[in-house]
Design a protein around this motif. Structure first.
Motif, PDB file in Angstrom:
ATOM      1  N   TRP A 103       0.829  -1.179  -0.190  1.00 22.33           N
ATOM      2  CA  TRP A 103       0.076   0.156   0.101  1.00 22.33           C
ATOM      3  C   TRP A 103       1.017   1.204   0.011  1.00 22.33           C
ATOM      4  O   TRP A 103       2.246   1.190   0.287  1.00 22.33           O
ATOM      5  CB  TRP A 103      -0.898   0.171   1.083  1.00 22.33           C
ATOM      6  CG  TRP A 103      -0.348  -0.223   2.476  1.00 22.33           C
ATOM      7  CD1 TRP A 103       0.492   0.788   3.031  1.00 22.33           C
ATOM      8  CD2 TRP A 103      -0.266  -1.197   3.407  1.00 22.33           C
ATOM      9  NE1 TRP A 103       0.811   0.473   4.417  1.00 22.33           N
ATOM     10  CE2 TRP A 103       0.373  -0.860   4.598  1.00 22.33           C
ATOM     11  CE3 TRP A 103      -0.840  -2.480   3.475  1.00 22.33           C
ATOM     12  CZ2 TRP A 103       0.590  -1.897   5.679  1.00 22.33           C
ATOM     13  CZ3 TRP A 103      -0.790  -3.314   4.363  1.00 22.33           C
ATOM     14  CH2 TRP A 103      -0.002  -3.083   5.566  1.00 22.33           C
ATOM     15  N   THR A 130      -7.352  -0.772   1.934  1.00 23.13           N
ATOM     16  CA  THR A 130      -6.379  -1.372   1.016  1.00 23.13           C
ATOM     17  C   THR A 130      -6.020  -2.802   1.594  1.00 23.13           C
ATOM     18  O   THR A 130      -5.824  -3.024   2.976  1.00 23.13           O
ATOM     19  CB  THR A 130      -4.992  -0.751   0.794  1.00 23.13           C
ATOM     20  OG1 THR A 130      -5.478   0.927   0.413  1.00 23.13           O
ATOM     21  CG2 THR A 130      -4.144  -1.080  -0.123  1.00 23.13           C
ATOM     22  N   SER A 151      -3.742  -6.096   1.204  1.00 19.85           N
ATOM     23  CA  SER A 151      -2.484  -6.616   0.797  1.00 19.85           C
ATOM     24  C   SER A 151      -2.430  -8.189   1.332  1.00 19.85           C
ATOM     25  O   SER A 151      -2.633  -8.621   2.576  1.00 19.85           O
ATOM     26  CB  SER A 151      -1.325  -5.846   1.199  1.00 19.85           C
ATOM     27  OG  SER A 151      -0.254  -6.446   0.813  1.00 19.85           O
TER      28      SER A 151
END
Length: 567
Positions: free
Chosen positions: A267, A385, A387
């Motif tokens: 990110w 976000t 990940s």
């Protein structure tokens, strides 16, 4: 006649001494690797794009600031010691004239910045320096350069300044931002700065849907990209920790470091966070970083104090304590409570939610995890976000901690009560090694409207108190401060905490409890129905801490509420 011969003999001896000095200076130069050559005027003028400014003026100039020559730069050392025996007769004649009644006319020099270059009078400069004179009369013609030359500059310095002159010629940033000073200590870096500006210009065009004039892009890049990063570094005392580097050096380091961090964790990384991580990993041990919470809250307070100022500012300062909230997404059913708690904080802070899943089981449905994570973020109206990384869980969470402000994890395996279980506890290792505060969340999530602070006056406890004070002011939560103390009177740490809260206009319940800290914290957290306990991390160090443990472990073992552990 006899006096004349004695004068000449003295001048010859002085010349020979000067030649011996020159020989030794050449040897020392070879051993040190530092050039002792005079600078060549035409080369320096061309490199620095120097142009004639003022007409010639007669004045005294310092001899040690004369560092070059127009045509005889190979005949003398940097300190104007003669390099050839064939110069003896000329040198002696000049010496006789300067020490006699005849005298000599002023020399003629060019000036660029603080440095002077001899057009006429090289031998007069050589003799004067050997005689110990500090100044000499000269006709000075001043040349102007956008990049000033200093008398101590060597060829490498001039090459760097030449690159800077080219950069200024292209960008005109010295005109657009007269107070700017973009200096570097390694060649080739100005081309990188130019690339940064071009990339910034490209994205400006995409965002504004128009062609961006180059000078507009330069100004916007400086105001919105370069200067905020330099300010973030300065706020962390980064320049003091890298005394041999410039602010622009650190900007370039940070840009590369920030990109590496972003690639590692998946990110975009806030510049201030990246700056803190860079200084922490590369800075001097002699200048330790301030604790994260107190330093961040201090800058928030400074920004708030400036809100009424009429002065415009383009400097982006932190506005919240936890701008980037990272949560470890396990994918297990009872692990989603940590995600909900993290997104509640991100919403309260108007920040970002950063989800990290460390892939242990290759059969994990990553798409489903991401969809569920994004759905939770969307429900709260928070930017999220997600990940996914492969490997061991602890190293990845620690890496993610470097790129965020708060680490939120599920409280599933707290440290055990026995020494062996403490030694093997991954949760304990996370607490001890994390550069950021950790929020341990049990199986349920709650909106935070009450925080209990465990306070003993230590540095880490003070971080917890400062964080709780911030929460009270920004999140409008109630506070209680607990000191485990066997005395009946108000203990000193609690008086200190009360004074801190009063200075910020915060009223809290102050509690003294004679029971052991973990027992007191657990009892009062349950009694007050708190949603969060804020406390410092481990206080002991080394083997004693590992064997004896601490009340942090005991609190985590009994926690039915989130526990904020400050480092």
């Amino acid at each position: 006649m006899l006096e004349s011969r004695q004068t000449t003999l003295a001048s010859v001896n002085e010349f020979r001494r000067a030649r011996r000095k020159a020989a030794w200076q050449r040897i020392a130069s070879t051993l040190s690797g530092r050039s002792e050559d005079l600078l060549e005027f035409d080369q320096v003028r061309t490199l620095l794009r120097a142009r004639q400014g003022l007409p010639p003026q007669l004045r005294d100039i310092p001899l040690d600031a004369i560092v070059g020559s127009v045509g005889r730069y190979t005949d003398f050392t940097r300190t104007f010691l003669p390099l050839s025996d064939s110069d003896q007769s000329r040198w002696v004649g000049v010496s006789n004239a300067m020490t006699g009644l005849t005298g000599l006319p002023p020399i003629t020099v060019y000036q660029i910045g603080e440095a002077y270059f001899v057009l006429d009078g090289n031998h007069r400069v050589s003799v004067a320096r050997q005689l110990g004179t500090e100044t000499i009369e000269a006709y000075v013609t001043t040349l102007v350069s956008a990049v000033p030359l200093e008398s101590g500059d060597n060829v490498d310095d001039i090459i760097l300044k030449a690159e800077y002159a080219d950069f200024l010629e292209i960008t005109h940033i010295d005109i657009l931002r007269p107070d700017s000073e973009l200096l570097v200590t390694a060649p080739g870096k100005f081309s990188v700065l130019h690339e940064h500006i071009e990339v910034h210009r490209h994205y400006m065009g995409l965002e504004l849907q128009r062609e961006i004039p180059y000078e507009e892009a330069v100004s916007h890049w400086y105001d919105m990209v370069y200067q905020p990063v330099v300010d973030a570094i300065s706020a962390l005392d980064g320049l003091a920790q890298f005394p041999e580097r410039t602010a622009t050096d650190l900007y370039l380091w940070l840009a590369e470091h920030r990109a590496d961090l972003a690639e590692m964790v998946g990110w975009e990384v806030d510049p201030e966070v990246a700056a803190g991580d860079l200084v922490a990993h590369l800075g001097s041990d002699k200048t330790p970083l301030d604790p994260f919470i107190s330093s961040r809250v201090s800058r928030i307070a400074e920004t708030s104090d400036d809100k009424d100022s009429d002065e415009p500012t383009s400097i982006e300062q932190p506005s919240t304590l936890f701008n980037d909230v990272m949560v470890a997404v396990t994918g297990e059913q009872d692990g989603w409570a940590a995600v909900h708690q993290a997104v509640w904080i991100a919403q309260a802070e108007e920040g970002r939610l950063l989800g990290l899943h460390v892939l242990v089981d290759p059969d994990t449905d990553q798409a489903s995890l991401k969809e569920q994570f994004n759905q939770i973020a969307a429900e709260y109206g928070v930017e999220g976000t997600f990940s996914v990384r492969e490997g061991k869980i602890l190293p990845w969470i620690l890496n993610a901690a470097r790129a965020s402000d708060l680490i939120v994890v599920r409280l599933s395996h707290p440290p055990g009560t026995r020494t062996l279980s403490r030694m093997s506890s991954g949760f304990r290792a996370l607490i001890k090694r994390s550069p950021r505060p950790i929020l341990a969340v049990p199986t349920q999530c709650h909106p935070v409207n009450h925080v209990l602070v465990a306070y003993d006056g230590g540095v880490k406890a003070k971080e917890a108190l400062i964080a709780a004070t911030y929460m009270s002011l920004r999140w409008d939560v109630e506070l209680a401060v607990l000191a485990a103390d066997s005395t009946e009177r108000m203990p000193a740490p609690l008086l200190e905490a009360e004074d801190h809260l009063a200075r910020h206009g915060v009223v809290a319940k102050m509690i003294v409890d004679p029971r052991p800290p973990a027992e007191a914290i657990t009892a009062w957290a349950n009694k007050l129905e708190t949603q969060m306990v804020a406390m410092g991390g481990y206080g002991r160090t080394g083997l004693a801490e590992m064997i004896l443990g601490g009340y942090v472990d005991e609190v985590l073992q009994h926690a039915q509420w989130s526990v904020l552990i400050c480092q």
